[in-house]
Enzyme design. Structure first.
Site, PDB file in Angstrom:
ATOM      1  N   ASP A 118      -1.652   4.067  37.188  1.00  0.00           N
ATOM      2  CA  ASP A 118      -0.946   4.819  38.227  1.00  0.00           C
ATOM      3  C   ASP A 118      -1.426   4.319  39.589  1.00  0.00           C
ATOM      4  O   ASP A 118      -2.380   3.556  39.679  1.00  0.00           O
ATOM      5  CB  ASP A 118      -1.106   6.324  38.040  1.00  0.00           C
ATOM      6  CG  ASP A 118      -2.549   6.772  38.136  1.00  0.00           C
ATOM      7  OD1 ASP A 118      -3.395   5.954  38.534  1.00  0.00           O
ATOM      8  OD2 ASP A 118      -2.815   7.930  37.810  1.00  0.00           O
ATOM      9  N   ASP A 126       2.460  10.744  29.829  1.00  0.00           N
ATOM     10  CA  ASP A 126       1.001  10.724  29.738  1.00  0.00           C
ATOM     11  C   ASP A 126       0.491  12.108  30.067  1.00  0.00           C
ATOM     12  O   ASP A 126       1.166  12.874  30.750  1.00  0.00           O
ATOM     13  CB  ASP A 126       0.415   9.762  30.784  1.00  0.00           C
ATOM     14  CG  ASP A 126       0.538  10.344  32.185  1.00  0.00           C
ATOM     15  OD1 ASP A 126       1.658  10.355  32.722  1.00  0.00           O
ATOM     16  OD2 ASP A 126      -0.467  10.838  32.721  1.00  0.00           O
ATOM     17  N   CYS A 143      -2.351  16.753   8.968  1.00  0.00           N
ATOM     18  CA  CYS A 143      -2.869  15.674   9.814  1.00  0.00           C
ATOM     19  C   CYS A 143      -3.797  14.751   9.026  1.00  0.00           C
ATOM     20  O   CYS A 143      -4.618  15.210   8.236  1.00  0.00           O
ATOM     21  CB  CYS A 143      -3.612  16.279  11.007  1.00  0.00           C
ATOM     22  SG  CYS A 143      -4.303  15.048  12.127  1.00  0.00           S
ATOM     23  N   CYS A 178      -5.963  12.564  10.508  1.00  0.00           N
ATOM     24  CA  CYS A 178      -6.961  12.016  11.440  1.00  0.00           C
ATOM     25  C   CYS A 178      -8.362  12.061  10.830  1.00  0.00           C
ATOM     26  O   CYS A 178      -8.581  12.724   9.815  1.00  0.00           O
ATOM     27  CB  CYS A 178      -6.930  12.790  12.764  1.00  0.00           C
ATOM     28  SG  CYS A 178      -7.886  14.307  12.741  1.00  0.00           S
ATOM     29  N   CYS A 203      -9.537  15.740  10.283  1.00  0.00           N
ATOM     30  CA  CYS A 203      -8.859  16.568   9.274  1.00  0.00           C
ATOM     31  C   CYS A 203      -9.078  16.062   7.844  1.00  0.00           C
ATOM     32  O   CYS A 203      -9.014  16.840   6.901  1.00  0.00           O
ATOM     33  CB  CYS A 203      -7.365  16.643   9.581  1.00  0.00           C
ATOM     34  SG  CYS A 203      -7.041  17.569  11.098  1.00  0.00           S
ATOM     35  N   HIS A 226      -8.492  14.271  16.845  1.00  0.00           N
ATOM     36  CA  HIS A 226      -7.417  15.042  16.217  1.00  0.00           C
ATOM     37  C   HIS A 226      -6.260  15.285  17.191  1.00  0.00           C
ATOM     38  O   HIS A 226      -5.095  15.078  16.845  1.00  0.00           O
ATOM     39  CB  HIS A 226      -7.929  16.387  15.689  1.00  0.00           C
ATOM     40  CG  HIS A 226      -6.803  17.308  15.368  1.00  0.00           C
ATOM     41  ND1 HIS A 226      -6.047  17.171  14.217  1.00  0.00           N
ATOM     42  CD2 HIS A 226      -6.229  18.312  16.080  1.00  0.00           C
ATOM     43  CE1 HIS A 226      -5.083  18.078  14.234  1.00  0.00           C
ATOM     44  NE2 HIS A 226      -5.165  18.778  15.344  1.00  0.00           N
TER      45      HIS A 226
HETATM   46 ZN    ZN Z   1      -6.358  15.960  12.594  1.00  0.00          ZN
END
Ligand code: ZN
Length: 373
Positions: free
Chosen positions: A89, A263, A301, A303, A306, A332
């Site tokens: 930016d 963003d 999820c 990730c 998780c 996450h």
């Molecule tokens: Zn997760």
């Protein structure tokens, strides 16, 4: 060719942004690496989460460590160990959002007190271009004037006028090899001013366009209405970037209106307050109800948090202020949002965005599973 459109569904678009450091499938969520780091997350982890493009911050990197230092060390990609696309930016948002640091704005530029040492500093379109050329980002933004929500028409009109003039000055200045340059439309919620801003910037023919001056404290329905108009006023063949939205509902709403990129610090900032974005709404892990909860943060999820850890464990980490707790929540939350945007893209490609988004918004809004107030 900067941008190719693969599919549209209503106003929603699936495309590809072509940059010097690779292609970015859109819609794209850009995690924010303000100080050349997405807080607590390693670039390899960002890649594994599905990140395709990162945001860097001209204002902060100019003051610390300085664009000269970064250039000497090979540019921002080498400096931070990320070889994918980076958008920087212009610093406009920081200069104007830190309003108590503003000293003077005139047709030439803006003078403000640095948040680092209080010294008077000046930003101009020329400096914004110079800093970003040295950083070597893939997408550089024009210096703009971001008026806060609720200002009068005269102030909004002045912001639009100066934003256009500054974009005109910045457009043809030297840039890094292959660097794209996006202009930022202003005009707040004022339909006429927004249309004027968009049309003046489109006439200058940039590589892409951002919708700025929204998500700055105005009412959400009005913001989304303005987004509809702002996106529709931009050319179909160029990427559209909504600056500063990252809550799951908001992301879906702007994709529905034809936005390609966005963003927000929300996923990582939310993590640092001990909260997780989930399909059950936002979970505050400090809540006692998670003390013995054996489930992952989100059942759907994949990730690193998780697949390995329970809510009870992450709650323990958060309450003990263990760094791993906020790291796991950051991983996450980023994955949750990146997955959400990838699913949106797939639904657009299938021509099923309307039903997918209605279902997703209904799931996110289920009142019975929301966090108790
Ligand atoms: Zn997760």
């Amino acid at each position: 060719m900067t941008f190719t459109l693969a599919a549209t569904d209503g106003a929603a678009r699936a495309g590809t942004l072509h940059t010097a450091h690779g292609d970015v499938p859109t819609p794209a969520f850009m995690p924010v690496g303000t100080k050349a780091t997405v807080k607590t997350v390693d670039p390899d982890e960002l890649r594994a989460l599905g990140t395709r493009i990162l945001l860097g911050n001209t204002y902060h990197l100019h003051f610390r460590p300085g664009e000269d230092v970064i250039a000497e060390l090979g540019g921002l990609h080498a400096f931070m160990g990320w070889d994918g696309p980076i958008l920087t930016d212009s610093g406009g948002f920081q200069v104007f959002s830190l309003r108590d640091t503003l000293l003077a704005t005139d047709d030439d530029g803006v003078t403000f007190k640095s948040v680092y040492d209080g010294a008077a500093e000046r930003f101009t379109p020329e400096l914004a271009a110079h800093i970003q050329a040295l950083l070597g980002s893939d997408v550089a933004m024009c210096l703009d004037i971001c008026a806060p929500a609720g200002v009068g028409r005269a102030e909004l009109e002045l912001a639009v006028r100066r934003t256009t003039r500054w974009a005109q000055r910045q457009r043809d200045l030297p840039r890094a090899r292959g660097q794209l340059r996006f202009a930022i439309s202003q005009g707040g919620l004022d339909q006429n001013l927004r249309a004027r801003s968009s049309s003046e910037l489109v006439d200058l023919d940039f590589d892409g366009y951002a919708i700025g001056g929204l998500s700055v404290g105005e009412e959400r329905a009005a913001m989304f209405a303005a987004t509809t108009d702002a996106a529709a006023a931009l050319p179909e063949t160029k990427p559209r970037y909504f600056m500063g939205i990252g809550d799951p509902e908001g992301v879906i709403e702007v994709i529905a209106r034809g936005v390609d990129m966005f963003d927000c610090v929300l996923p990582t900032r939310t993590a640092r307050t001990g909260s997780a974005l989930t399909w059950e709404g936002r979970l505050n892990l400090r809540n006692a109800r998670f003390a013995r909860d054996p489930r992952p943060l989100d059942e759907t999820c994949a990730c690193p948090a998780c697949t390995r850890f329970t809510r009870a464990y992450i709650r323990h980490l958060v309450n003990q202020e263990e760094i791993l707790g906020l790291r796991l929540l950051s991983l996450h939350n980023l994955r949750f949002l990146l997955d959400l945007v990838a699913a949106a893209r797939q639904s657009i490609e299938r021509g099923a965005f309307a039903s997918w988004s209605a279902d997703a918004l209904a799931r996110l809004a289920r009142p019975t599973e929301k966090e108790p107030a």
